[in-house]
Scaffold this motif. Structure first.
Motif, PDB file in Angstrom:
ATOM      1  N   VAL A 180      -2.636   0.006  -8.775  1.00  0.00           N
ATOM      2  CA  VAL A 180      -1.437   0.073  -7.927  1.00  0.00           C
ATOM      3  C   VAL A 180      -0.918  -1.179  -8.492  1.00  0.00           C
ATOM      4  CG1 VAL A 180      -0.411   0.021  -5.958  1.00  0.00           C
ATOM      5  CG2 VAL A 180      -2.191   1.425  -6.088  1.00  0.00           C
ATOM      6  N   ILE A 181       0.466  -1.125  -8.929  1.00  0.00           N
ATOM      7  CA  ILE A 181       1.392  -2.094  -9.458  1.00  0.00           C
ATOM      8  C   ILE A 181       2.633  -2.374  -8.525  1.00  0.00           C
ATOM      9  CG2 ILE A 181       2.607  -3.190 -11.259  1.00  0.00           C
ATOM     10  CD1 ILE A 181       0.948  -1.684 -13.276  1.00  0.00           C
ATOM     11  N   GLU A 182       2.937  -3.646  -7.919  1.00  0.00           N
ATOM     12  CA  GLU A 182       3.898  -3.830  -7.064  1.00  0.00           C
ATOM     13  C   GLU A 182       4.817  -5.052  -7.860  1.00  0.00           C
ATOM     14  OE1 GLU A 182       6.586  -3.902  -3.829  1.00  0.00           O
ATOM     15  OE2 GLU A 182       5.066  -2.389  -4.623  1.00  0.00           O
ATOM     16  N   ALA A 183       5.798  -4.631  -8.455  1.00  0.00           N
ATOM     17  CA  ALA A 183       6.792  -5.483  -9.129  1.00  0.00           C
ATOM     18  C   ALA A 183       7.791  -6.295  -8.230  1.00  0.00           C
ATOM     19  CB  ALA A 183       7.276  -4.834 -10.413  1.00  0.00           C
ATOM     20  N   LEU A 238       2.298   5.399   4.862  1.00  0.00           N
ATOM     21  CA  LEU A 238       2.076   3.987   5.295  1.00  0.00           C
ATOM     22  C   LEU A 238       2.960   3.221   4.155  1.00  0.00           C
ATOM     23  CD1 LEU A 238      -1.936   3.709   4.620  1.00  0.00           C
ATOM     24  CD2 LEU A 238      -0.311   3.848   6.830  1.00  0.00           C
ATOM     25  N   GLY A 239       3.944   3.851   3.390  1.00  0.00           N
ATOM     26  CA  GLY A 239       4.854   3.134   2.338  1.00  0.00           C
ATOM     27  C   GLY A 239       4.982   3.671   1.207  1.00  0.00           C
ATOM     28  N   ARG A 240       5.576   2.839   0.127  1.00  0.00           N
ATOM     29  CA  ARG A 240       5.803   3.717  -1.099  1.00  0.00           C
ATOM     30  C   ARG A 240       5.569   2.537  -2.137  1.00  0.00           C
ATOM     31  NH1 ARG A 240      11.965   4.435  -2.611  1.00  0.00           N
ATOM     32  NH2 ARG A 240      11.842   2.165  -2.781  1.00  0.00           N
ATOM     33  N   THR A 255      -1.492  -2.008   2.866  1.00  0.00           N
ATOM     34  CA  THR A 255      -1.260  -0.466   2.865  1.00  0.00           C
ATOM     35  C   THR A 255      -1.525   0.199   1.511  1.00  0.00           C
ATOM     36  OG1 THR A 255       1.221  -1.149   2.237  1.00  0.00           O
ATOM     37  CG2 THR A 255       0.618  -1.108   4.716  1.00  0.00           C
ATOM     38  N   TYR A 256      -1.442  -0.604   0.634  1.00  0.00           N
ATOM     39  CA  TYR A 256      -1.605   0.046  -0.991  1.00  0.00           C
ATOM     40  C   TYR A 256      -2.997   0.317  -1.094  1.00  0.00           C
ATOM     41  CZ  TYR A 256       3.437  -1.224  -1.441  1.00  0.00           C
ATOM     42  OH  TYR A 256       4.826  -1.206  -1.183  1.00  0.00           O
ATOM     43  N   ALA A 257      -3.927  -0.529  -0.559  1.00  0.00           N
ATOM     44  CA  ALA A 257      -5.230  -0.586  -0.951  1.00  0.00           C
ATOM     45  C   ALA A 257      -5.827   0.853  -0.817  1.00  0.00           C
ATOM     46  CB  ALA A 257      -6.291  -1.612  -0.096  1.00  0.00           C
TER      47      ALA A 257
END
Length: 341
Positions: free
Chosen positions: A84-87, A69-71, A101-103
């Motif tokens: 989950v941290i997206e910077a 699903l992704g990175r 996709t991260y959930a």
């Protein structure tokens, strides 16, 4: 003990060990992840900014976890939590599709957070991101909050832990400063006595005289994503004023700052897109006007926007000469200034 000799990499001075990584988003999260691993106080301070905050110890910190699903950038896991941290750099935010996709990475953890990091304010993030994605809470933390939590941890730390906190503090202050404070380029724009939205009590020039300047964010062609340190304003064939940009913010519409500016949308007729008032804008707060005599432009630049070195604005006989000399000093090819932007 004498000061250590400076270390350079490709001619650039390295001020912290994290400087060796670079300054892109992956580098930022790598430095953040390592320091969270090395400082329990910083880890507790940062996760404590979330609501609800984890109570159990974080037992795993993962960087760049990939699946079909992704990175993800950074993940924190413990007995009662999955974060989950997206910077992002600047005012960017991840898309809702990214967050969806991260959930699933949060599984069935009792405390689950999707955390976005950027310069964006919480109010701005709240306007553009959902509160929940796939039953996982979405929380936005500005990098300024990370800096505050880092400073709090530094005050009570020593030894090995303090060393890594100091290194991250130095690194973030440099990596997140997109325009260096000593950068002496001015962005030269033309302003008029027209009124935003075609009416209201303020002219463009009066807004500058009030100490503000704004321009389109994310939808205007050719505007800088991050404001320069200096703005130069010209009208009636002269550069009339130069101001330092003290700070800036992104506002959802001009009415958020000036409610009496008429609301003009893209569907309001044949007005140019630059006249639209109910779209996001970068709002710059200006310092006092720097002392200068009006500088003739030398040619008719129409509405062109120009990058010019500050010292050339004060020493060249015309704006045209100042721009040419700036290009020479920067090593740029000299362009035709009469071409429209």
């Amino acid at each position: 003990m004498p000061e250590p000799p400076p270390l350079t990499n490709h001619g650039k001075t390295m001020t912290s060990v994290f400087s060796l990584l670079g300054r892109n988003e992956n580098d930022l999260t790598a430095a953040l992840g390592w320091t969270l691993r090395s400082s329990p106080k910083f880890l507790a301070a940062l996760t404590g900014a979330l609501s609800p905050a984890p109570q159990a110890r974080t037992t795993r910190i993962d960087l760049e976890v990939s699946d079909q699903l992704g990175r993800t950038d950074l993940e924190l896991h413990g007995a009662d939590h999955a974060i989950v941290i997206e910077a992002k750099r600047g005012w960017l935010l991840p898309t809702v599709t990214q967050l969806e996709t991260y959930a699933s990475r949060c599984g069935s953890a009792p405390i689950a957070h999707l955390v976005t990091l950027s310069d964006c304010s919480p109010d701005w993030a709240q306007m553009h991101l959902p509160a929940i994605v796939g039953e996982v809470k979405v929380t936005h933390l500005p990098w300024s909050v990370v800096g505050e939590r880092l400073a709090s941890a530094r005050r009570t730390s020593a030894g090995h832990e303090r060393l890594w906190l100091d290194q991250l503090d130095i690194y973030l202050k440099e990596a997140l400063r997109v325009v260096e404070v000593n950068n002496a380029e001015a962005y030269c724009v033309v302003i008029s006595n027209d009124r935003p939205g075609g009416g209201g009590p303020h002219t463009y020039r009066e807004i500058v005289e009030q100490g503000y300047y704004y321009y389109p964010y994310g939808w205007g062609r050719g505007w800088p994503a991050i404001p320069p340190n200096f703005l130069a304003f010209r009208w009636e064939g002269y550069v009339q004023r130069v101001h330092r940009v003290l700070d800036y913010e992104v506002i959802p519409s001009l009415q958020d700052r000036w409610p009496d500016i008429p609301v003009l949308s893209e569907s309001s007729g044949d007005r140019a897109r630059s006249d639209v008032t109910d779209r996001p804008h970068v709002l710059c707060r200006l310092g006092p006007a720097l002392r200068m005599d009006p500088l003739p432009t030398g040619i008719n630049y129409r509405a062109n926007r120009l990058w010019v070195l500050l010292d050339q604005l004060y020493t060249a006989p015309t704006l045209q000469a100042a721009q040419r000399e700036s290009q020479v000093l920067r090593g740029d090819a000299v362009a035709d200034e009469s071409a429209s932007i």
